[in-house]
Design an enzyme around this catalytic site. Structure first.
Site, PDB file in Angstrom:
ATOM      1  N   CYS A   1       0.810  -1.222   0.000  1.00 13.94           N
ATOM      2  CA  CYS A   1       0.000   0.000   0.000  1.00 13.94           C
ATOM      3  C   CYS A   1       0.843   1.272   0.000  1.00 13.94           C
ATOM      4  O   CYS A   1       0.323   2.353  -0.233  1.00 13.94           O
ATOM      5  CB  CYS A   1      -0.948  -0.005   1.183  1.00 13.94           C
ATOM      6  SG  CYS A   1      -2.044  -1.423   1.151  1.00 13.94           S
TER       7      CYS A   1
ATOM      8  N   HIS B   1      -3.251   7.095   2.661  1.00 10.32           N
ATOM      9  CA  HIS B   1      -3.697   5.816   2.097  1.00 10.32           C
ATOM     10  C   HIS B   1      -5.088   5.512   2.648  1.00 10.32           C
ATOM     11  O   HIS B   1      -5.334   5.594   3.850  1.00 10.32           O
ATOM     12  CB  HIS B   1      -2.704   4.725   2.467  1.00 10.32           C
ATOM     13  CG  HIS B   1      -3.206   3.344   2.195  1.00 10.32           C
ATOM     14  ND1 HIS B   1      -3.785   3.000   0.998  1.00 10.32           N
ATOM     15  CD2 HIS B   1      -3.253   2.230   2.974  1.00 10.32           C
ATOM     16  CE1 HIS B   1      -4.160   1.728   1.046  1.00 10.32           C
ATOM     17  NE2 HIS B   1      -3.846   1.242   2.231  1.00 10.32           N
TER      18      HIS B   1
ATOM     19  N   ASN C   1     -10.266  -0.132   0.000  1.00  9.66           N
ATOM     20  CA  ASN C   1      -8.813   0.012   0.053  1.00  9.66           C
ATOM     21  C   ASN C   1      -8.232  -0.505  -1.270  1.00  9.66           C
ATOM     22  O   ASN C   1      -8.242  -1.704  -1.518  1.00  9.66           O
ATOM     23  CB  ASN C   1      -8.292  -0.793   1.246  1.00  9.66           C
ATOM     24  CG  ASN C   1      -6.784  -0.779   1.366  1.00  9.66           C
ATOM     25  OD1 ASN C   1      -6.078  -0.393   0.447  1.00  9.66           O
ATOM     26  ND2 ASN C   1      -6.294  -1.229   2.513  1.00  9.66           N
TER      27      ASN C   1
HETATM   28  N1  ACO Z   1     -18.767  -8.670   9.305  1.00  7.52           N
HETATM   29  C1  ACO Z   1     -19.268  -8.925  10.509  1.00  7.52           C
HETATM   30  N2  ACO Z   1     -18.519  -9.296  11.547  1.00  7.52           N
HETATM   31  C2  ACO Z   1     -17.200  -9.370  11.360  1.00  7.52           C
HETATM   32  C3  ACO Z   1     -16.599  -9.112  10.120  1.00  7.52           C
HETATM   33  C4  ACO Z   1     -17.444  -8.753   9.071  1.00  7.52           C
HETATM   34  N3  ACO Z   1     -16.982  -8.460   7.835  1.00  7.52           N
HETATM   35  N4  ACO Z   1     -15.259  -9.261  10.218  1.00  7.52           N
HETATM   36  C5  ACO Z   1     -15.016  -9.612  11.485  1.00  7.52           C
HETATM   37  N5  ACO Z   1     -16.186  -9.693  12.178  1.00  7.52           N
HETATM   38  C6  ACO Z   1     -16.389 -10.040  13.572  1.00  7.52           C
HETATM   39  C7  ACO Z   1     -15.265 -10.839  14.163  1.00  7.52           C
HETATM   40  O1  ACO Z   1     -15.414 -12.198  13.888  1.00  7.52           O
HETATM   41  C8  ACO Z   1     -15.406 -10.523  15.618  1.00  7.52           C
HETATM   42  O2  ACO Z   1     -16.420 -11.323  16.152  1.00  7.52           O
HETATM   43  P1  ACO Z   1     -16.289 -11.931  17.640  1.00  7.52           P
HETATM   44  O3  ACO Z   1     -16.218 -10.737  18.541  1.00  7.52           O
HETATM   45  O4  ACO Z   1     -17.538 -12.730  17.758  1.00  7.52           O
HETATM   46  O5  ACO Z   1     -15.042 -12.726  17.619  1.00  7.52           O
HETATM   47  C9  ACO Z   1     -15.900  -9.088  15.648  1.00  7.52           C
HETATM   48  O6  ACO Z   1     -16.437  -8.832  14.330  1.00  7.52           O
HETATM   49  C10 ACO Z   1     -14.827  -8.077  15.928  1.00  7.52           C
HETATM   50  O7  ACO Z   1     -13.694  -8.372  15.112  1.00  7.52           O
HETATM   51  P2  ACO Z   1     -12.401  -7.516  15.168  1.00  7.52           P
HETATM   52  O8  ACO Z   1     -11.372  -8.100  14.266  1.00  7.52           O
HETATM   53  O9  ACO Z   1     -12.026  -7.266  16.589  1.00  7.52           O
HETATM   54  O10 ACO Z   1     -12.954  -6.139  14.543  1.00  7.52           O
HETATM   55  P3  ACO Z   1     -12.238  -4.754  14.444  1.00  7.52           P
HETATM   56  O11 ACO Z   1     -13.027  -3.729  15.120  1.00  7.52           O
HETATM   57  O12 ACO Z   1     -10.775  -4.847  14.779  1.00  7.52           O
HETATM   58  O13 ACO Z   1     -12.365  -4.462  12.910  1.00  7.52           O
HETATM   59  C11 ACO Z   1     -11.005  -4.471  10.955  1.00  7.52           C
HETATM   60  C12 ACO Z   1     -11.734  -5.305  11.977  1.00  7.52           C
HETATM   61  C13 ACO Z   1     -12.023  -3.611  10.216  1.00  7.52           C
HETATM   62  C14 ACO Z   1     -10.294  -5.371   9.954  1.00  7.52           C
HETATM   63  C15 ACO Z   1      -9.988  -3.548  11.681  1.00  7.52           C
HETATM   64  O14 ACO Z   1      -9.176  -4.293  12.524  1.00  7.52           O
HETATM   65  C16 ACO Z   1      -9.143  -2.797  10.726  1.00  7.52           C
HETATM   66  O15 ACO Z   1      -9.618  -1.941  10.003  1.00  7.52           O
HETATM   67  N6  ACO Z   1      -7.824  -3.058  10.730  1.00  7.52           N
HETATM   68  C17 ACO Z   1      -6.960  -2.456   9.753  1.00  7.52           C
HETATM   69  C18 ACO Z   1      -7.047  -3.286   8.525  1.00  7.52           C
HETATM   70  C19 ACO Z   1      -6.470  -2.596   7.356  1.00  7.52           C
HETATM   71  O16 ACO Z   1      -6.648  -1.417   7.156  1.00  7.52           O
HETATM   72  N7  ACO Z   1      -5.765  -3.374   6.547  1.00  7.52           N
HETATM   73  C20 ACO Z   1      -5.160  -2.948   5.383  1.00  7.52           C
HETATM   74  C21 ACO Z   1      -4.175  -1.846   5.666  1.00  7.52           C
HETATM   75  S1  ACO Z   1      -2.665  -2.031   4.943  1.00  7.52           S
HETATM   76  C22 ACO Z   1      -3.044  -2.243   3.434  1.00  7.52           C
HETATM   77  O17 ACO Z   1      -3.711  -1.402   2.929  1.00  7.52           O
HETATM   78  C23 ACO Z   1      -2.682  -3.492   2.738  1.00  7.52           C
END
Ligand code: ACO
Length: 355
Positions: A110, A282, A312
């Protein structure tokens, strides 16, 4: 000498995948995706990375009023080229007819566009080349596991491009450093910012990496078929192609390093954050961008976003946003723009542009 951005262009595929569409594929909801990421839909390519890159490049060259033959250098920031070789930049060269250009891809996930931009500008500053086409293009849709709801909701495909030109000062005053100044009174947008340390519209930059944390965001490449490679090495046990991500780790990494690198850059450039018109980050997640704005004590309005529409797009996100803002007339002469990228590697960095 100045380095100017003389054209921008971008391309996103027609095919749209909404959050509602994803509800049919994995157990998720529009409300969850919007609340956790800010994403509403994303575009999916049926043509591949090169085709998107070529289209973005054509649009940038058209704006720049530059013929492909006039290009000396093409760098494509991508981690999802259509083939391992030839590189995407060579394929773009062939499609455009840019016969005179040196071409290579740069893999920094990214951060790919930002690192490519910095690399191109160093070549231009050195005098080695006059005109460079820099592209960020990615097809993350082919790397995500479409049964994994924690990653497949995040990404989309697209490409963005910018043309950079080295311009010699012509008949301008001679500065205290003995060099010609093209714009001695700064009337053309105040672009001779002495505080930036050189006479360029592309300001200083910082690039960082932490290869020790590669597992946080990982995608295995071609399976290793070489029988001499040890079983435990490389991709044999990992198999080809799917991305794995520790979302919370990425989140923590981004909200810590992005403000740090931006603050370090602004200090280096002796530009207070208040002087930055826009922080073009980004487009990974709305919550990450909001956290950066908060940590930097800057209003969120200075952090433009288009991730609601595109998700993204990895290396393409910064140049797509830059091009959209440019075409919508949101960038005025003299605006100071701080660009920041972050992603797999881990890699991150920031660059100043004076529009
Ligand atoms: N829909 C519904 N529920 C979901 C989903 C979904 N798509 N994905 C995960 N969940 C659930 C999980 O299973 C979890 O359930 P549980 O509590 O029963 O175990 C719950 O939601 C919470 O999951 P978390 O992983 O804790 O959710 P979080 O608030 O951290 O959000 C996310 C997840 C959006 C991926 C966040 O961590 C994030 O944005 N991280 C950065 C990711 C990113 O930007 N990556 C790319 C950047 S670098 C690049 O660009 C390559």
């Amino acid at each position: 000498m100045e380095i100017k951005v003389i054209g921008t262009g971008s391309y996103v595929p027609e095919r749209t995948l909404t959050n509602e569409d994803l509800e049919q594929i994995v157990e998720t909801s529009d409300a969850w995706i919007r609340e956790r990421t800010g994403i509403g839909s994303r575009r999916i390519t049926e043509a591949g990375t090169t085709a998107m890159a070529v289209e973005a490049a054509k649009r940038a060259l058209e704006m720049a009023q530059t013929a492909p033959e006039a290009l000396d250098l093409i760098i494509v920031g991508t981690s999802t080229g259509d083939c391992l070789f030839p590189g995407t930049a060579c394929e773009v060269q062939a499609a455009l007819g840019a016969a005179g250009a040196a071409c290579f891809d740069l893999s920094a996930a990214c951060s790919g566009f930002l690192f490519s931009l910095n690399t191109a500008c160093v070549y231009l500053e050195s005098g080695a080349y006059q005109r460079a086409l820099v592209i960020g293009a990615d097809t993350l849709s082919k790397t995500v596991d479409w049964s994994d709801r924690s990653t497949c909701i995040l990404f989309g495909d697209g490409a963005g491009a910018a043309v950079f030109e080295r311009v010699e000062a012509a008949g301008g005053e001679t500065g205290a450093d003995g060099r010609k100044r093209a714009d001695p009174d700064g009337s053309a947008g105040g672009r001779m910012q002495k505080t930036w340390g050189h006479e360029s519209r592309v300001g200083p930059f910082i690039m960082k990496a932490d290869g020790g944390r590669g597992e946080v965001l990982h995608c295995a490449g071609t399976p290793l078929r070489n029988p001499f490679i040890k079983e435990e090495t490389g991709n044999k046990e990992k198999g080809f192609g799917y991305m794995t991500m520790n979302g919370q780790e990425v989140f923590r990494f981004a909200v810590k390093t992005v403000p740090e690198v931006l603050e370090a850059l602004l200090e280096k450039a002796e530009v207070p954050p208040e002087d930055i018109r826009y922080f073009i980050l980004h487009q990974a997640n709305e919550r990450i961008i909001a956290a950066v704005a908060k940590r930097m004590k800057q209003p969120i309005e200075k952090f433009p976003m288009n991730l609601e529409r595109y998700g993204n797009t990895s290396g393409a996100s910064i140049p797509i946003l830059l091009d959209e803002m440019n075409r919508e007339g949101k960038l005025a002469r003299g605006d100071k723009l701080a660009l920041a990228g972050f992603g797999a590697g881990l890699t991150w960095g920031a660059t100043l542009l004076l529009w």
